[in-house]
Motif scaffolding. Structure first.
Motif, PDB file in Angstrom:
ATOM      1  N   ARG A 291       0.710  -0.941  -0.048  1.00 24.64           N
ATOM      2  CA  ARG A 291       0.044  -0.111  -0.001  1.00 24.64           C
ATOM      3  C   ARG A 291       0.763   1.441  -0.037  1.00 24.64           C
ATOM      4  O   ARG A 291       0.593   2.006  -0.523  1.00 24.64           O
ATOM      5  CB  ARG A 291      -1.067   0.046   1.093  1.00 24.64           C
ATOM      6  N   VAL A 292       2.015   1.336   0.579  1.00 27.18           N
ATOM      7  CA  VAL A 292       2.922   2.505   0.889  1.00 27.18           C
ATOM      8  C   VAL A 292       3.610   2.519  -0.560  1.00 27.18           C
ATOM      9  O   VAL A 292       3.513   3.670  -1.286  1.00 27.18           O
ATOM     10  CB  VAL A 292       4.056   2.140   1.650  1.00 27.18           C
ATOM     11  N   ASN A 293       4.078   1.393  -1.388  1.00 26.44           N
ATOM     12  CA  ASN A 293       4.504   1.451  -2.723  1.00 26.44           C
ATOM     13  C   ASN A 293       3.375   2.172  -3.529  1.00 26.44           C
ATOM     14  O   ASN A 293       3.826   2.974  -4.679  1.00 26.44           O
ATOM     15  CB  ASN A 293       5.028   0.455  -3.348  1.00 26.44           C
ATOM     16  N   SER A 294       1.977   1.725  -3.319  1.00 22.09           N
ATOM     17  CA  SER A 294       0.994   2.134  -4.445  1.00 22.09           C
ATOM     18  C   SER A 294       0.826   3.619  -4.105  1.00 22.09           C
ATOM     19  O   SER A 294       0.588   4.321  -5.251  1.00 22.09           O
ATOM     20  CB  SER A 294      -0.176   1.442  -4.260  1.00 22.09           C
ATOM     21  N   ALA A 295       0.821   4.186  -3.056  1.00 23.01           N
ATOM     22  CA  ALA A 295       0.636   5.517  -2.700  1.00 23.01           C
ATOM     23  C   ALA A 295       1.614   6.408  -3.280  1.00 23.01           C
ATOM     24  O   ALA A 295       1.402   7.274  -3.795  1.00 23.01           O
ATOM     25  CB  ALA A 295       0.452   5.764  -1.098  1.00 23.01           C
ATOM     26  N   LEU A 296       3.111   5.704  -3.020  1.00 28.36           N
ATOM     27  CA  LEU A 296       4.076   6.576  -3.714  1.00 28.36           C
ATOM     28  C   LEU A 296       3.776   6.780  -5.186  1.00 28.36           C
ATOM     29  O   LEU A 296       4.162   7.630  -5.677  1.00 28.36           O
ATOM     30  CB  LEU A 296       5.228   5.870  -3.439  1.00 28.36           C
ATOM     31  N   HIS A 297       3.625   5.514  -5.937  1.00 25.77           N
ATOM     32  CA  HIS A 297       3.416   5.406  -7.315  1.00 25.77           C
ATOM     33  C   HIS A 297       2.572   6.268  -7.919  1.00 25.77           C
ATOM     34  O   HIS A 297       2.451   7.102  -8.775  1.00 25.77           O
ATOM     35  CB  HIS A 297       3.109   3.785  -7.587  1.00 25.77           C
ATOM     36  N   ALA A 298       1.283   6.309  -7.036  1.00 30.57           N
ATOM     37  CA  ALA A 298       0.136   7.277  -7.322  1.00 30.57           C
ATOM     38  C   ALA A 298       0.464   8.540  -7.426  1.00 30.57           C
ATOM     39  O   ALA A 298      -0.053   9.299  -8.113  1.00 30.57           O
ATOM     40  CB  ALA A 298      -0.943   6.725  -6.403  1.00 30.57           C
ATOM     41  N   GLU A 299       1.092   8.887  -6.277  1.00 32.27           N
ATOM     42  CA  GLU A 299       1.382  10.536  -5.914  1.00 32.27           C
ATOM     43  C   GLU A 299       2.437  10.930  -7.057  1.00 32.27           C
ATOM     44  O   GLU A 299       2.321  12.191  -7.581  1.00 32.27           O
ATOM     45  CB  GLU A 299       1.831  10.574  -4.605  1.00 32.27           C
TER      46      GLU A 299
END
Length: 788
Positions: A291-299
């Motif tokens: 979820r952290v990696n996804s949030a970073l990717h999205a941002e």
């Protein structure tokens, strides 16, 4: 129509892995041309059709000539269209289950009605699978009069139709619908609790329009049905806010071309402190890490108005192949939730996945499959590997005279844009129609604004309203028209010189026909060719040219410029420099191979799941239709089984066992899909322990599937032992055996995954020149703490 001798020479002079040998279809054509039905009355034609229906029950092979002749004459009377010889050839190849390549404007839609009619005579059903709902409705209405004249029922199915309307639609001899709608109905049927709720009948024959777009570009896209069991949703906004506090370079780093992102050691420490965990890379924290990696990717990596748009308080993905907003598509759950949190939108929560099947595997459920497209030859190897399909090239009805000019190549984007504008002005002064293909919605809108600032009126195609798009495309061939479009894949509409009424056609022909201008190269030459194919229909003139700069995203992303010797780049090369063009073409071919390898890798991961899905679906369907007897309860709980049977009767005990079995198959399969999805997201981390991710994934999938089968049996027996059973069976709600309160379907955009590592293709393109990307030191430091 080329003579037979010319066709034979054409065949003999070609050396290609694609099948140019059309001798067997020419035999069918010759026999069809020897039949003349013009003197028969309408009633006599209809009587012939009834005779063919009876014969089709035995075999369709013996009646292909009669069927094709009948459709040809009916089409002339009903539509005013008499199929060309080349369309007869295409129809014969489609009946043999081939992928047929016909250039744009050669009449694929009309070619399909002959094999559709022939196979529809059996009454087993023919599905003509289109790219979207608009084309399904249009083609069914357009071609439907031919079928109806001959006593063949035709229908179409679209997304908004009810279950009863769909069931009725599938009972027709011939049904037009999109490939995804057929797939979604297959998934809905898996959830049916009564056989009367099933809408599909057994699959028979499918003809796929825009076959390469559906079978190759969309092949890795999973179709999903999800369900909502409660109203709870997880709040992802906290993670999004944490990511927004991070600083570039200091807290996270991008690779050289901005395609991958990782936390630095400082950024990782900051996130671990804020989240209250010691090591994000420990096994217990892998879900949080995802979820952290996804949030970073999205941002950082996903850009609004390029990769997605926000409309009506919803995040809508822009399709990478068509450049249009994708209907009913989501990223994998963590990434979708992260993007929604980034935009301050309440999570749409896909709920729990109840069933899923990649389009590639769904298509293979049809015993007989054929397809048609304008650009299949470059995908021939994949079509053979994934579907066992040959590509047959059909010659054009008239000599093909479109001029495909060499690319113009520039050092920088600014110079390229200036040259594009100059070229558009020059051609527009002649009033020549121009179709401009761009690489993204953002680019199309910026170019349209630039044209309007220069007093050049234009139409723009990048929306998702297919009917409006079709109307704009149809006008793209009018005198003086300028049309700016994102990718032309799957548009399904021809561009006639002079528009629908072909006004000023001769003048446009004298100007050289439609001019195609591509502002970028795509990752696939096939997509480029789909744009080129909009010009030069039916022997008309046309011209195409692509503009390329060494700063284009394709060139930078895959480091294609590293292929070009520096001495060629440093000098002021000519915009038609053959040597530089050769290097760029080579790079594009390497990228095609890389994307093909990704699809192949995804297939390896999904193969075992699809074998398991096939087992579960087949078993459940047999239980639903009562084709097998259930004996679990009589074997595992004989005392209560006998007690209920004696008290309430044999029918009630059978009903109870069927209720419980269907329920727990669905529940345990959904739980299994959720678990295996999590495993798949994190399986690449086993490389640190020197294990093969694919082998480990298969091992886990097989063991977990076996446990799931055991869990189904245990759950059925345990519930049977404790549940209250009445003359109505089991009250599922009372026993808390809840089915989803609602279900919906969508597609997962699977382009962002652990296999799409650009490192491999960069190595392939320039092993000696480009440095391979180095994995984050922080990642390895953290992981090694665990494995050591």
């Amino acid at each position: 129509m080329p003579t037979i001798s010319k066709i034979s020479n054409f065949i003999n002079n070609i050396d290609s892995p694609v099948n140019y040998n059309i001798a067997e279809y020419i035999k069918v054509l010759d026999r069809v041309n020897n039949i003349n039905l013009k003197n028969l009355t309408d009633n006599q034609l209809k009587e012939k059709s009834e005779i063919l229906k009876r014969k089709a029950k035995i075999s369709t092979d013996d009646i292909i000539v009669d069927a094709f002749s009948l459709v040809r004459e009916t089409s002339r009377r009903v539509l005013g269209m008499y199929p060309f010889d080349t369309q007869i050839l295409a129809g014969a190849a489609l009946d043999r289950g081939k992928i047929v390549e016909m250039k744009t404007g050669e009449g694929k839609t009309l070619s399909a009605i002959m094999p559709a009619y022939l196979n529809g005579l059996t009454g087993k059903g023919v599905h003509i699978l289109t790219y979207n709902d608009y084309l399904a409705a249009r083609d069914a209405e357009w071609m439907g009069n031919v079928y109806k004249f001959l006593g063949i029922e035709v229908s179409f199915i679209t997304e908004k139709m009810s279950k009863n309307e769909r069931k009725k639609g599938y009972l027709a001899h011939i049904t037009y619908l999109s490939a995804k709608e057929s797939g979604f109905d297959y998934l809905r049927d898996f959830l049916a609790i009564d056989k009367k709720d099933i809408v599909h009948r057994p699959f028979n024959y499918a003809i796929i329009d825009e076959a390469d777009s559906i079978l190759i570009d969309e092949a890795r896209v999973p179709l999903v049905i999800a369900g909502k069991f409660d109203n709870t949703t997880e709040n992802y906004s906290y993670l999004s806010n944490l990511i927004k506090e991070l600083h570039p370079i200091k807290d996270y780093e991008l690779n050289e071309y901005g395609m991958e992102i990782t936390l630095t050691e400082e950024g990782l420490s900051k996130m671990e402190y804020r989240l209250g965990c010691d090591n994000l890379y420990e096994d217990k924290n892998l879900e949080l890490l995802t979820r952290v990696n996804s949030a970073l990717h999205a941002e950082v990596l996903l850009q609004k108005d390029k990769h997605y748009i926000v409309r009506n308080n919803k995040v809508e993905i822009v399709d990478e192949f068509t450049g249009r907003v994708s209907d009913k598509r989501s990223w994998p759950d963590n990434l979708q939730d992260a993007v929604e949190a980034k935009e301050g939108i309440k999570s749409s929560s896909k709920g729990k996945i109840l069933g899923s099947i990649p389009l590639q595997y769904f298509i293979n459920l049809y015993p007989k499959v054929a397809g048609m497209t304008g650009t299949a030859h470059s995908a021939a190897r994949e079509l053979d590997e994934f579907y066992g399909k040959d590509v047959v090239i059909i010659p054009t009805n008239k000599t093909f005279i479109r001029k495909d000019k060499p690319h113009y190549i520039f050092k920088d984007i600014h110079t390229k844009k200036h040259a594009i504008l100059h070229d558009i002005k020059k051609e527009h002064e002649k009033m020549r129609p121009i179709l401009i293909g761009t690489g993204s919605v953002e680019e199309s809108e910026n170019l349209a604004m630039e044209l309007r600032n220069n007093r050049l009126s234009c139409n723009v195609i990048n929306a998702k309203n297919d009917e409006i798009e079709a109307d704009i495309i149809a006008k793209a061939g009018e005198l003086g028209a300028i049309t700016v479009s994102t990718n032309m894949a799957g548009r399904g509409v021809d561009i006639k010189l002079g528009g629908k009424n072909e006004k000023n056609k001769e003048k446009i022909i004298s100007l050289g026909g439609l001019y195609i201008l591509g502002t970028n190269l795509n990752e696939s030459r096939r997509i480029d060719n789909q744009l080129r194919g909009r010009a030069g229909r039916q022997g008309e003139p046309g011209e195409s040219r692509f503009y390329v700069s060494l700063e284009d995203e394709l060139i930078r992303k895959y480091r294609i410029d590293k292929l070009i010797p520096s001495k060629l780049i440093q000098r002021n090369f000519n915009i038609e420099d053959d040597k530089i063009r050769e290097y760029i073409d080579r790079g594009q071919r390497i990228v095609e191979g890389y994307n093909s390898d990704i699809r192949r890798q995804l297939m390896k991961y999904s193969f075992i799941l699809e074998e398991q899905r096939s087992i579960i679906h087949k078993k459940r369907r047999e239980i639903l239709e009562e084709k097998i007897s259930l004996e679990l309860l009589s074997n595992k709980s004989p005392e209560k089984y006998k007690e209920i049977q004696d008290e309430l009767g044999k029918d009630i005990i059978k009903k109870v066992e069927k209720q419980l079995t269907l329920y727990y198959i669905n529940k345990c399969w959904a739980d299994y899909l959720e678990y295996i999805s999590y495993i798949r997201e994190s399986i690449h981390l086993v490389v640190v322990g020197k294990k093969n991710p694919l082998d480990e994934f298969h091992k886990i999938a097989i063991e977990s599937f076996d446990k799931m089968l055991e869990e189904i049996e245990i759950s059925i027996v345990n519930t049977f032992k404790t549940a209250e059973i009445t003359k109505d069976g089991i009250d599922m709600d009372k026993e808390r055996l809840k089915i989803p309160s609602s279900t919906w379907t969508y597609l997962i955009d699977d382009s962002q995954n652990q296999f799409s590592n650009v490192e491999d293709v960069v190595k392939s393109i320039s092993t000696a020149i480009a440095k391979p990307f180095i994995s984050s030191k922080t990642l390895y430091k953290k992981l090694l703490k665990i494995f050591n």
